[in-house]
Structures are given as structure tokens and as C-alpha cells.
Design a protein around this motif. Structure first.
Motif, PDB file in Angstrom:
ATOM      1  N   GLU A  45      10.592 -13.140  -3.275  1.00  0.00           N
ATOM      2  CA  GLU A  45      11.585 -12.266  -2.644  1.00  0.00           C
ATOM      3  C   GLU A  45      11.254 -10.787  -2.879  1.00  0.00           C
ATOM      4  OE1 GLU A  45      15.172 -13.695  -4.345  1.00  0.00           O
ATOM      5  OE2 GLU A  45      15.367 -15.388  -2.959  1.00  0.00           O
ATOM      6  N   PHE A  46      10.737 -10.480  -4.065  1.00  0.00           N
ATOM      7  CA  PHE A  46      10.355  -9.097  -4.362  1.00  0.00           C
ATOM      8  C   PHE A  46       9.231  -8.640  -3.429  1.00  0.00           C
ATOM      9  CE2 PHE A  46       8.260  -5.651  -6.561  1.00  0.00           C
ATOM     10  CZ  PHE A  46       9.307  -4.948  -7.129  1.00  0.00           C
ATOM     11  N   LYS A  47       8.224  -9.490  -3.230  1.00  0.00           N
ATOM     12  CA  LYS A  47       7.121  -9.146  -2.324  1.00  0.00           C
ATOM     13  C   LYS A  47       7.612  -8.997  -0.896  1.00  0.00           C
ATOM     14  CE  LYS A  47       3.346  -9.071  -4.876  1.00  0.00           C
ATOM     15  NZ  LYS A  47       2.443  -7.903  -4.917  1.00  0.00           N
ATOM     16  N   LEU A  48       8.535  -9.881  -0.497  1.00  0.00           N
ATOM     17  CA  LEU A  48       9.079  -9.814   0.857  1.00  0.00           C
ATOM     18  C   LEU A  48       9.805  -8.492   1.076  1.00  0.00           C
ATOM     19  CD1 LEU A  48       9.286 -11.537   3.404  1.00  0.00           C
ATOM     20  CD2 LEU A  48      11.468 -12.410   2.556  1.00  0.00           C
ATOM     21  N   CYS A  49      10.590  -8.077   0.074  1.00  0.00           N
ATOM     22  CA  CYS A  49      11.276  -6.773   0.150  1.00  0.00           C
ATOM     23  C   CYS A  49      10.269  -5.632   0.241  1.00  0.00           C
ATOM     24  CB  CYS A  49      12.155  -6.570  -1.089  1.00  0.00           C
ATOM     25  SG  CYS A  49      13.772  -7.316  -0.934  1.00  0.00           S
ATOM     26  N   GLU A  50       9.199  -5.751  -0.525  1.00  0.00           N
ATOM     27  CA  GLU A  50       8.185  -4.701  -0.549  1.00  0.00           C
ATOM     28  C   GLU A  50       7.521  -4.556   0.818  1.00  0.00           C
ATOM     29  OE1 GLU A  50       4.687  -5.315  -3.103  1.00  0.00           O
ATOM     30  OE2 GLU A  50       5.327  -3.481  -4.141  1.00  0.00           O
ATOM     31  N   ILE A  51       7.224  -5.686   1.474  1.00  0.00           N
ATOM     32  CA  ILE A  51       6.614  -5.658   2.807  1.00  0.00           C
ATOM     33  C   ILE A  51       7.562  -5.030   3.822  1.00  0.00           C
ATOM     34  CG2 ILE A  51       5.838  -7.132   4.716  1.00  0.00           C
ATOM     35  CD1 ILE A  51       4.763  -9.066   2.538  1.00  0.00           C
ATOM     36  N   LYS A  52       8.834  -5.457   3.750  1.00  0.00           N
ATOM     37  CA  LYS A  52       9.832  -4.894   4.672  1.00  0.00           C
ATOM     38  C   LYS A  52      10.005  -3.392   4.454  1.00  0.00           C
ATOM     39  CE  LYS A  52      12.652  -9.030   5.435  1.00  0.00           C
ATOM     40  NZ  LYS A  52      14.010  -9.625   5.307  1.00  0.00           N
ATOM     41  N   GLU A  53       9.983  -2.982   3.188  1.00  0.00           N
ATOM     42  CA  GLU A  53      10.144  -1.550   2.894  1.00  0.00           C
ATOM     43  C   GLU A  53       8.966  -0.749   3.451  1.00  0.00           C
ATOM     44  OE1 GLU A  53      10.851   1.488  -0.884  1.00  0.00           O
ATOM     45  OE2 GLU A  53      10.262  -0.594  -1.240  1.00  0.00           O
ATOM     46  N   ASN A  54       7.740  -1.282   3.301  1.00  0.00           N
ATOM     47  CA  ASN A  54       6.564  -0.585   3.839  1.00  0.00           C
ATOM     48  C   ASN A  54       6.643  -0.449   5.354  1.00  0.00           C
ATOM     49  OD1 ASN A  54       5.395  -0.206   1.333  1.00  0.00           O
ATOM     50  ND2 ASN A  54       4.261  -2.133   1.392  1.00  0.00           N
ATOM     51  N   ARG A  55       7.118  -1.515   6.004  1.00  0.00           N
ATOM     52  CA  ARG A  55       7.266  -1.453   7.459  1.00  0.00           C
ATOM     53  C   ARG A  55       8.312  -0.413   7.843  1.00  0.00           C
ATOM     54  NH1 ARG A  55       7.347  -7.974   8.808  1.00  0.00           N
ATOM     55  NH2 ARG A  55       5.120  -8.341   8.513  1.00  0.00           N
ATOM     56  N   ALA A  56       9.424  -0.388   7.076  1.00  0.00           N
ATOM     57  CA  ALA A  56      10.469   0.603   7.369  1.00  0.00           C
ATOM     58  C   ALA A  56       9.954   2.025   7.173  1.00  0.00           C
ATOM     59  CB  ALA A  56      11.685   0.361   6.474  1.00  0.00           C
ATOM     60  N   ILE A  57       9.121   2.233   6.138  1.00  0.00           N
ATOM     61  CA  ILE A  57       8.572   3.566   5.875  1.00  0.00           C
ATOM     62  C   ILE A  57       7.627   3.980   7.001  1.00  0.00           C
ATOM     63  CG2 ILE A  57       7.022   4.860   4.357  1.00  0.00           C
ATOM     64  CD1 ILE A  57       8.233   3.285   2.013  1.00  0.00           C
ATOM     65  N   ASN A  58       6.764   3.045   7.452  1.00  0.00           N
ATOM     66  CA  ASN A  58       5.846   3.358   8.549  1.00  0.00           C
ATOM     67  C   ASN A  58       6.600   3.716   9.826  1.00  0.00           C
ATOM     68  OD1 ASN A  58       3.531   2.929   7.036  1.00  0.00           O
ATOM     69  ND2 ASN A  58       3.403   0.755   7.550  1.00  0.00           N
ATOM     70  N   LEU A  59       7.642   2.945  10.118  1.00  0.00           N
ATOM     71  CA  LEU A  59       8.439   3.220  11.314  1.00  0.00           C
ATOM     72  C   LEU A  59       9.158   4.560  11.180  1.00  0.00           C
ATOM     73  CD1 LEU A  59       9.383   2.233  14.037  1.00  0.00           C
ATOM     74  CD2 LEU A  59      11.217   0.969  12.901  1.00  0.00           C
ATOM     75  N   GLU A  60       9.634   4.860   9.962  1.00  0.00           N
ATOM     76  CA  GLU A  60      10.317   6.127   9.727  1.00  0.00           C
ATOM     77  C   GLU A  60       9.366   7.306   9.942  1.00  0.00           C
ATOM     78  OE1 GLU A  60      13.317   8.076   6.357  1.00  0.00           O
ATOM     79  OE2 GLU A  60      12.031   6.380   5.840  1.00  0.00           O
ATOM     80  N   ASN A  61       8.111   7.149   9.513  1.00  0.00           N
ATOM     81  CA  ASN A  61       7.118   8.215   9.714  1.00  0.00           C
ATOM     82  C   ASN A  61       6.845   8.441  11.199  1.00  0.00           C
ATOM     83  OD1 ASN A  61       6.823   8.681   6.978  1.00  0.00           O
ATOM     84  ND2 ASN A  61       5.145   7.230   6.749  1.00  0.00           N
ATOM     85  N   LYS A  62       6.771   7.345  11.973  1.00  0.00           N
ATOM     86  CA  LYS A  62       6.563   7.487  13.420  1.00  0.00           C
ATOM     87  C   LYS A  62       7.718   8.254  14.053  1.00  0.00           C
ATOM     88  CE  LYS A  62       4.211   2.997  13.816  1.00  0.00           C
ATOM     89  NZ  LYS A  62       4.268   1.663  14.438  1.00  0.00           N
ATOM     90  N   VAL A  63       8.953   7.881  13.657  1.00  0.00           N
ATOM     91  CA  VAL A  63      10.138   8.522  14.239  1.00  0.00           C
ATOM     92  C   VAL A  63      10.199   9.999  13.845  1.00  0.00           C
ATOM     93  CG1 VAL A  63      12.661   8.517  14.296  1.00  0.00           C
ATOM     94  CG2 VAL A  63      11.430   6.362  14.318  1.00  0.00           C
ATOM     95  N   LYS A  64       9.755  10.333  12.628  1.00  0.00           N
ATOM     96  CA  LYS A  64       9.787  11.729  12.180  1.00  0.00           C
ATOM     97  C   LYS A  64       8.852  12.598  13.016  1.00  0.00           C
ATOM     98  CE  LYS A  64      11.254  11.150   7.373  1.00  0.00           C
ATOM     99  NZ  LYS A  64      10.847  11.207   5.937  1.00  0.00           N
ATOM    100  N   ILE A  65       7.690  12.045  13.393  1.00  0.00           N
ATOM    101  CA  ILE A  65       6.763  12.804  14.247  1.00  0.00           C
ATOM    102  C   ILE A  65       7.415  13.114  15.584  1.00  0.00           C
ATOM    103  CG2 ILE A  65       4.599  12.668  15.527  1.00  0.00           C
ATOM    104  CD1 ILE A  65       3.406  11.130  13.189  1.00  0.00           C
ATOM    105  N   LYS A  66       8.074  12.108  16.167  1.00  0.00           N
ATOM    106  CA  LYS A  66       8.781  12.336  17.434  1.00  0.00           C
ATOM    107  C   LYS A  66       9.888  13.371  17.249  1.00  0.00           C
ATOM    108  CE  LYS A  66       7.963   7.803  19.492  1.00  0.00           C
ATOM    109  NZ  LYS A  66       8.587   6.573  20.047  1.00  0.00           N
ATOM    110  N   TYR A  67      10.558  13.307  16.089  1.00  0.00           N
ATOM    111  CA  TYR A  67      11.665  14.236  15.835  1.00  0.00           C
ATOM    112  C   TYR A  67      11.160  15.683  15.774  1.00  0.00           C
ATOM    113  CZ  TYR A  67      15.515  16.560  13.439  1.00  0.00           C
ATOM    114  OH  TYR A  67      16.519  17.427  13.102  1.00  0.00           O
ATOM    115  N   VAL A  68      10.026  15.897  15.098  1.00  0.00           N
ATOM    116  CA  VAL A  68       9.470  17.251  14.990  1.00  0.00           C
ATOM    117  C   VAL A  68       9.127  17.806  16.372  1.00  0.00           C
ATOM    118  CG1 VAL A  68       7.498  18.596  14.163  1.00  0.00           C
ATOM    119  CG2 VAL A  68       8.599  16.981  12.632  1.00  0.00           C
ATOM    120  N   ASN A  69       8.450  16.992  17.193  1.00  0.00           N
ATOM    121  CA  ASN A  69       8.085  17.439  18.538  1.00  0.00           C
ATOM    122  C   ASN A  69       9.312  17.720  19.392  1.00  0.00           C
ATOM    123  OD1 ASN A  69       5.357  17.881  19.200  1.00  0.00           O
ATOM    124  ND2 ASN A  69       4.918  15.715  18.962  1.00  0.00           N
TER     125      ASN A  69
END
Length: 394
Positions: free
Chosen positions: A231-255
């Protein structure tokens, strides 16, 4: 009761997955994740290509605007280099236009709706206002959507971080409990053994029962601990995906935010609603201006005269100067116009530089991935061809 509750809590499943938990070893899970992530490189390439294309599209739009601002500067330079007699003729017509505008302004100030500057700004934009309204609405709607997405992603990331912390605490408590129970069990076995020796009594059965309990508890502990690790690894994978998606959205936000701020500054407004209000007031004032101009003078005739004169001397956009006639007769006004254009051009340069860095970083990341995983070269090339993006692999 407190000890029993603690034990119960340790063996209670953490709520970290949407589906019912079906136990499998963490090794098998990681193997499965590796297989599922076989498309990870492809997804990364698609994301980087999106980044490159978005940045390129932004730069194209920004360069069109930059070229237009530069063209205004060139027109100013051309005007300032004209012979004195031509400059005098231009100033004479501009003076007549300014005089009529002053008279019109005095008339309009009886019902002061918007400033002269805003009136002239809307007047210059009138043909393109529908497009401007659409662009601002699209950007403002996107701004709200991106902000909602960022809040949602941040909340999801915080929730996953808390869940990981909670699982870690359960693992820590489990280790503490097992250590204490093991020590207590070993001590019990030793005491029974000593009692059997000193009393010459056979206590093999109680000792075996204790050892059986220890073995059973150890087996259960291994199962629970592996489940928690899963379960800890599963959370870690989900968190990494959320961080990657958040970074994509931040780039769009800046533009998106940069474009909005530029347009707000360009039109000297705070939002689309203010521009719509200015346009409504402008329409009312135009109706009044038309009524007044029939008796106050022929402003249109002088504007046409000025436009033709400027065009005949190489001015690319002469119409704009009929809305800035004061700059043609007052050097201080012309300095203000130059300053405003300089500010706009600087902001455009910054946005172009930012998007160029995004584009280059995307290309570099794809090159790095090809070096790390050369077996994906063909797959990557196919993905790139969809976007018409070509990368030097060396």
C-alpha cells in the motif's frame, strides 16, 4: 482494552485504494508495475511533444504581436525622420483632429461615462472587439479551470502524503508490538524451562504452545507488513503521478496567466467584464458624438486626410495615428507612446524566452531518454512523427 485496540488497528487495512484489496507480494506488484509502465516512455514523449508544440504555438502568436509592436516603433522612427515641412503638415492636420476631439470631449463630459483614453482605445479596437472578447473569455475560463485543477491536485497529493505517513506509523507500531511480544514470549519460555528444571516437571506442552503462538503471530506479521509495504508503494506511485500532472498544469498556468496579464496591460483593464462595460459606454458615447459632429466639424474628413498623408510617406499603419493625434503635435505624448510600446515589447520578449526554454528543455529531455533507453528509439521516433518533431539523437 488499549492493547487489544492497538493490535486491532495494526491489522486493519489502510484505506488507500479505490478497489477492494487483493493481496499479492510486493515483488509481483513491482513486476506488474514495470510491465504496465512499458508505455511510460511513450507517455513521457507525448507529454514532452505537447510541451514543445504548445511552446512553439505560443511563440508564434507572441512573435506576431512582437512584430506588430516593432512595426509601430518603425512608424514612429519614419515619422520623426520626415522632412520638417511634411512634419509641419502632419502636425497641422493632427492639431485639427485634436481640437475637434477636445470639443467632443467637452461635450461628452456633460455625462462623463469613460475617460478619453478609454474611448480612443475602444475606438481603435472596434473592428476586432468580438475576437478580443472571445480571446479574453477563453483565457479567463481557462484560468479558473486551471486553478481548480491545481487545488484538486494539491489536495490529492496532500492526502496521499498523509496516507503514507499513516502507513509508516502502522509499520512502526507493528515492529514495536512484535519486538515486545517476542521478548515477552522468549522470557515466558525461559521461565517455564527453569521451573521444569527446578521442579523436575515436564512443561514441554506449554512451551510448544507458546512457540506455536509465536510462529503463527510471526506469519501473520509478515503478511500484514508486506500488505502495508504494498500500500505504501501504491501511494508513492500515485503521488508521483499527481506531482507530474501538477507540473504539467503549472506550465499551462504560467502561459495562460502571462497572456492574460499582457492583454490586461495592453487594454488597461482588470478583466473582461470591465472591457465589456467600456464598450457599452462607448456605444452610447459614439451615438452622442455622431450627433455632435454633425454640427461641430468634420472629424472624419481630417482623419482620412491624415491617414492618406502618412501612408504616402511609408507609414505602415496610419490609422492608429488618428487615435493618437496628440502624439504627433506633442513630443511628451510621443515619449509616453514609446514607453508604453517598450513595456509591451519587454513583456513579449520575456514570454518568448520562457516558451523557448520550455521547447528546448523538452527536446533535451527526449534526447536524454533516447540515450538512457536506446531500445525505445524506434518507438520514440514513431511517437515524434505524429507531432512532426525531430530530435538529434547524438
Amino acid at each position: 482494552m488499549g492493547l487489544l485496540n492497538t493490535v486491532k488497528d495494526l491489522f486493519t487495512k489502510a484505506e488507500v485504494t479505490e478497489e477492494a484489496f487483493e493481496y499479492e507480494s510486493i515483488d509481483n506488484f513491482l513486476v506488474q508495475q514495470k510491465e504496465e509502465n512499458g508505455n511510460g516512455a511513450k507517455d513521457d514523449v507525448a507529454y514532452k511533444c505537447d510541451q514543445i508544440i504548445d511552446a512553439t504555438y505560443q511563440m508564434e502568436e507572441l512573435r506576431v504581436e512582437y512584430d506588430m509592436v516593432t512595426s509601430y516603433f518603425q512608424d514612429i522612427q519614419t515619422i520623426e525622420e520626415l522632412p520638417q515641412n511634411i512634419q509641419g503638415e502632419i502636425a497641422d492636420i493632427a492639431g485639427k483632429i485634436a481640437l475637434l476631439e477636445n470639443e467632443t470631449s467637452e461635450f461628452l463630459h456633460a455625462d462623463d461615462r469613460i475617460s478619453d483614453a478609454n474611448f480612443r482605445m475602444i475606438q481603435g479596437l472596434e473592428k476586432d472587439l468580438r475576437e478580443v472578447f472571445g480571446k479574453l473569455k477563453e483565457l479567463e475560463d481557462m484560468d479558473l479551470k486551471i486553478k481548480r485543477d491545481l487545488k484538486h491536485l494539491e489536495a490529492e497529493r496532500n492526502s496521499l502524503e498523509y496516507t503514507q505517513f499513516s502507513i509508516g506509523e502502522k509499520q512502526r507500531k507493528l515492529r514495536t508490538f512484535i519486538s515486545g511480544f517476542g521478548a515477552l514470549s522468549i522470557l515466558s519460555v525461559l521461565i517455564l524451562a527453569l521451573i521444569g528444571v527446578f521442579t523436575n516437571t515436564s512443561l514441554i506442552l506449554p512451551i510448544l504452545l507458546i512457540l506455536l503462538v509465536i510462529a503463527g503471530l510471526a506469519a501473520m506479521t509478515v503478511v500484514v507488513y508486506k500488505r502495508l509495504s504494498y500500500e505504501f508503494k501504491l501511494c508513492e506511485i500515485k503521488e508521483n503521478r499527481a506531482i507530474n500532472l501538477e507540473n504539467k498544469v503549472k506550465i499551462k498556468y504560467v502561459n495562460n496567466t502571462s497572456t492574460l496579464e499582457y492583454l490586461y496591460g495592453k487594454y488597461n483593464i482588470k478583466n473582461l467584464r470591465e472591457l465589456e462595460y467600456l464598450y457599452d459606454q462607448y456605444l452610447i458615447m459614439v451615438d452622442e458624438v455622431r450627433k455632435y459632429q454633425r454640427t461641430a466639424g468634420d472629424l472624419h474628413k481630417h482623419c482620412e486626410q491624415l491617414t492618406k498623408l502618412l501612408f504616402s510617406h511609408g507609414i505602415k499603419d496610419p490609422d492608429i495615428w488618428t487615435k493618437q493625434s496628440r502624439a504627433l503635435i506633442d513630443k511628451r505624448e510621443m515619449v509616453e507612446v514609446k514607453h508604453s510600446l517598450n513595456v509591451r515589447r519587454q513583456k513579449l520578449r520575456e514570454q518568448i524566452t520562457y516558451n523557448e526554454e520550455l521547447r528546448l528543455n523538452g527536446l533535451k529531455d527526449i534526447q536524454k531518454m533516447l540515450k538512457i533507453k536506446p531500445e525505445l528509439r524506434e518507438q520514440v521516433k514513431k511517437e515524434l512523427e505524429v507531432y512532426h518533431v525531430y530530435v538529434d539523437e547524438e
